[in-house]
Write an enzyme that holds these catalytic residues in place. Structure first.
Site, PDB file in Angstrom:
ATOM      1  N   ALA A  73       0.859  -1.352   0.159  1.00 50.39           N
ATOM      2  CA  ALA A  73       0.066  -0.139  -0.027  1.00 50.39           C
ATOM      3  C   ALA A  73       0.924   1.511  -0.009  1.00 50.39           C
ATOM      4  O   ALA A  73       0.277   2.277  -0.605  1.00 50.39           O
ATOM      5  CB  ALA A  73      -0.839  -0.042   1.375  1.00 50.39           C
ATOM      6  N   THR A  74       1.988   1.249   0.494  1.00 51.83           N
ATOM      7  CA  THR A  74       2.843   2.383   0.705  1.00 51.83           C
ATOM      8  C   THR A  74       3.200   2.829  -1.123  1.00 51.83           C
ATOM      9  O   THR A  74       2.960   3.970  -1.434  1.00 51.83           O
ATOM     10  CB  THR A  74       4.382   2.172   1.322  1.00 51.83           C
ATOM     11  OG1 THR A  74       3.869   1.664   2.670  1.00 51.83           O
ATOM     12  CG2 THR A  74       5.273   3.269   1.073  1.00 51.83           C
ATOM     13  N   GLN A 181      -6.311  -1.206   5.242  1.00 51.79           N
ATOM     14  CA  GLN A 181      -7.038  -1.930   6.278  1.00 51.79           C
ATOM     15  C   GLN A 181      -8.386  -2.386   6.202  1.00 51.79           C
ATOM     16  O   GLN A 181      -8.857  -3.005   7.050  1.00 51.79           O
ATOM     17  CB  GLN A 181      -6.970  -0.889   7.679  1.00 51.79           C
ATOM     18  CG  GLN A 181      -5.983  -0.398   8.109  1.00 51.79           C
ATOM     19  CD  GLN A 181      -5.122  -1.507   9.156  1.00 51.79           C
ATOM     20  OE1 GLN A 181      -5.562  -2.569   9.341  1.00 51.79           O
ATOM     21  NE2 GLN A 181      -3.978  -1.212   9.429  1.00 51.79           N
ATOM     22  N   THR A 242       9.951  -7.311 -12.597  1.00 48.13           N
ATOM     23  CA  THR A 242       9.327  -8.621 -13.073  1.00 48.13           C
ATOM     24  C   THR A 242       8.295  -8.994 -12.055  1.00 48.13           C
ATOM     25  O   THR A 242       8.216  -8.821 -10.889  1.00 48.13           O
ATOM     26  CB  THR A 242      10.459  -9.725 -12.761  1.00 48.13           C
ATOM     27  OG1 THR A 242      11.598  -9.326 -13.533  1.00 48.13           O
ATOM     28  CG2 THR A 242       9.856 -11.239 -12.766  1.00 48.13           C
ATOM     29  N   CYS A 328       3.315   4.481  15.240  1.00 45.64           N
ATOM     30  CA  CYS A 328       3.841   3.272  14.806  1.00 45.64           C
ATOM     31  C   CYS A 328       5.263   2.980  14.240  1.00 45.64           C
ATOM     32  O   CYS A 328       5.922   2.058  14.301  1.00 45.64           O
ATOM     33  CB  CYS A 328       2.608   2.512  14.438  1.00 45.64           C
ATOM     34  SG  CYS A 328       2.141   3.207  12.779  1.00 45.64           S
TER      35      CYS A 328
HETATM   36  C1  LIG Z   1      -0.243  -0.955   6.487  1.00 46.00           C
HETATM   37  C2  LIG Z   1      -0.855   0.335   5.902  1.00 46.00           C
HETATM   38  C3  LIG Z   1      -0.114   1.018   4.838  1.00 46.00           C
HETATM   39  C4  LIG Z   1       1.106   0.368   4.225  1.00 46.00           C
HETATM   40  O1  LIG Z   1       1.075  -0.614   3.797  1.00 46.00           O
HETATM   41  P1  LIG Z   1       2.375  -1.545   3.227  1.00 46.00           P
HETATM   42  O2  LIG Z   1       1.655  -2.424   2.173  1.00 46.00           O
HETATM   43  O3  LIG Z   1       2.858  -2.221   4.518  1.00 46.00           O
HETATM   44  O4  LIG Z   1       3.271  -0.682   2.392  1.00 46.00           O
HETATM   45  C5  LIG Z   1      -0.533   2.016   4.316  1.00 46.00           C
HETATM   46  N1  LIG Z   1      -1.718   2.465   4.639  1.00 46.00           N
HETATM   47  C6  LIG Z   1      -2.536   2.145   5.886  1.00 46.00           C
HETATM   48  C7  LIG Z   1      -3.783   2.702   6.357  1.00 46.00           C
HETATM   49  C8  LIG Z   1      -2.094   1.002   6.447  1.00 46.00           C
HETATM   50  O5  LIG Z   1      -2.740   0.415   7.541  1.00 46.00           O
END
Ligand SMILES: *Cc1c(COP(=O)(O)O)cnc(C)c1O
Length: 405
Positions: A73-74, A181, A242, A328
């Site tokens: 997600a990052t 989440q 890849t 966190c």
């Molecule tokens: C954990 C989280 C992220 C980061 O996700 P990753 O896959 O670890 O990079 C981004 N946004 C929210 C709301 C998260 O809880």
């Protein structure tokens, strides 16, 4: 010594063994590069990725061509925010985000500010929700993107996505949501909610770490995006590198399992949370952070008055693995920006606990954690009272002595 009970499911979740089973063949016999279209090894891997892409797309009511796999997600948030900014800057340089967003949204926004973009960071009310009127008023003629998360990673609060999507659609502004989440935990529908970009990750939903996706709308409107990773042109050129077949297959399996169990798990986790809160709410000076019902079923976040936050966490450490109200990210000891956005003092923000209940937690565990937490908080307060008494006795004695001199 046994390990503490794991109750930190907003940080990450244990991988479901059913996910691992689905992944294993793609590490070994089906190891081909899905972009190798000249032989069976490539075709097998490509078939696995194709099925997985369909599963992820179906989960949010999208089409497979709208799914771009990323490392999590990052990366998806970075691609969405910086990618839109770069593609649309001639139309406007204003973005809107919320103060309680994850760092992976806030930091790309801050970075864009150094390049000359303007960002409005919307406040939230005491329960953690955005004010829809305030959001609409913040939209300007030069606004290109609104980013509001689906479910908060600290307080679990669920933002009204459909209402926000309708406002963005009305003003023809793109709507991005970080649903890290939320995927396979609450219903998500990109059509019904007018979502143009959505960030996803596997490891918060019992899948592997290091894999996620960005949904990018291709029709009504077709979202333009500037790639942030250049190279071999995989993922329609939006994300070179890849394709990581085993992780993608695992991601899809995790989402599939989550959706199969979404209703029963929501009910079960909600019951566990209510059980925990019914035990903890007996503590004097404890308060719930975030909206009482508009939150993830497995999330409980509390602040405790008259207790030192770090002493509390230290006392709980042997019993339960959870996180506190300090940011966190491991490099920071600042109080949580989410709790301070709710109007908490930094002291109250520090003395807070985030319980993330998940698929593998049981009622017996919750009861144990509840009673241990009460015992530790009482002990800390007792120690503090004794200490205060001693200090005041000493100062009275000192006062008496100095008076007599
Ligand atoms: C954990 C989280 C992220 C980061 O996700 P990753 O896959 O670890 O990079 C981004 N946004 C929210 C709301 C998260 O809880």
């Amino acid at each position: 010594m046994s390990r503490p009970i794991y109750l930190d499911c907003h940080a990450t979740t244990p991988m479901d063994t059913r996910v691992l089973d689905a992944m294993i063949p793609y590490f070994t016999e089906r190891f081909g590069n899905p972009s190798s279209l000249t032989h069976a090894y490539g075709w097998e891997a490509e078939a696995g990725v194709k099925t997985a892409r369909q599963t992820i797309a179906d989960a949010i009511n999208a089409t497979p061509t709208e799914i771009i796999f990323t490392s999590g997600a990052t990366e998806a948030n970075n691609l969405a925010i910086k990618g839109v900014a770069e593609a649309y800057f001639s139309q406007g340089k204003h973005l809107i985000a919320v103060q309680t967003e994850h760092r992976a949204v806030l930091d790309p926004c801050k970075y864009l500010q150094t390049l000359g973009f303007e960002v409005t960071y919307l406040p939230v009310s005491q329960d953690g929700l955005v004010d829809l009127e305030q959001l609409e008023q913040a939209i300007r003629p030069d606004t290109i993107l609104v980013s509001v998360m689906a479910a908060n990673n600290e307080i679990g609060v669920l933002q009204p996505l459909a209402e926000i999507g309708a406002i963005c659609h009305k003003h023809e502004v793109l709507f991005h949501t970080d649903a890290a989440q939320a995927i396979a935990k609450i219903p998500l529908d990109v059509e019904e909610m007018n979502i143009d970009l959505m960030s996803l990750t596997a490891h918060k939903v019992y899948g592997p770490k290091g894999i996620g996706a960005l949904y990018v709308r291709r029709r009504n409107p077709r979202v333009r995006l500037a790639a942030q990773m250049h190279g071999g042109g995989q993922e329609k050129g939006f994300r070179s590198g890849t394709i990581y077949t085993p992780q993608i297959v695992g991601f899809a399996k995790a989402v599939e399992l989550g959706l199969t169990e979404i209703e029963s798990e929501s009910v079960r986790q909600l019951q566990l949370r209510e059980k925990l809160w019914s035990i903890l709410s007996k503590i004097e000076g404890i308060q719930l952070n975030g909206h009482p019902t508009k939150r993830l079923p497995g999330n409980l976040n509390v602040s405790v008055e008259r207790v030192d936050g770090s002493a509390l966490l230290l006392g709980l450490q042997p019993i339960v693995a959870l996180s506190s109200g300090s940011a966190c990210s491991s490099t920071s000891t600042a109080p949580s920006h989410v709790l301070t956005a709710l109007g908490h003092s930094s002291q109250l923000a520090y003395a807070s606990l985030r319980f993330g209940i998940g698929r593998f937690n049981t009622e017996a565990e919750i009861e144990k954690i509840g009673s241990e937490a009460i015992a530790i908080i009482c002990a800390l307060r007792q120690a503090k009272n004794n200490h205060t008494q001693i200090v005041s006795q000493e100062s009275a004695l000192f006062q008496a002595n100095s008076d007599s001199v």
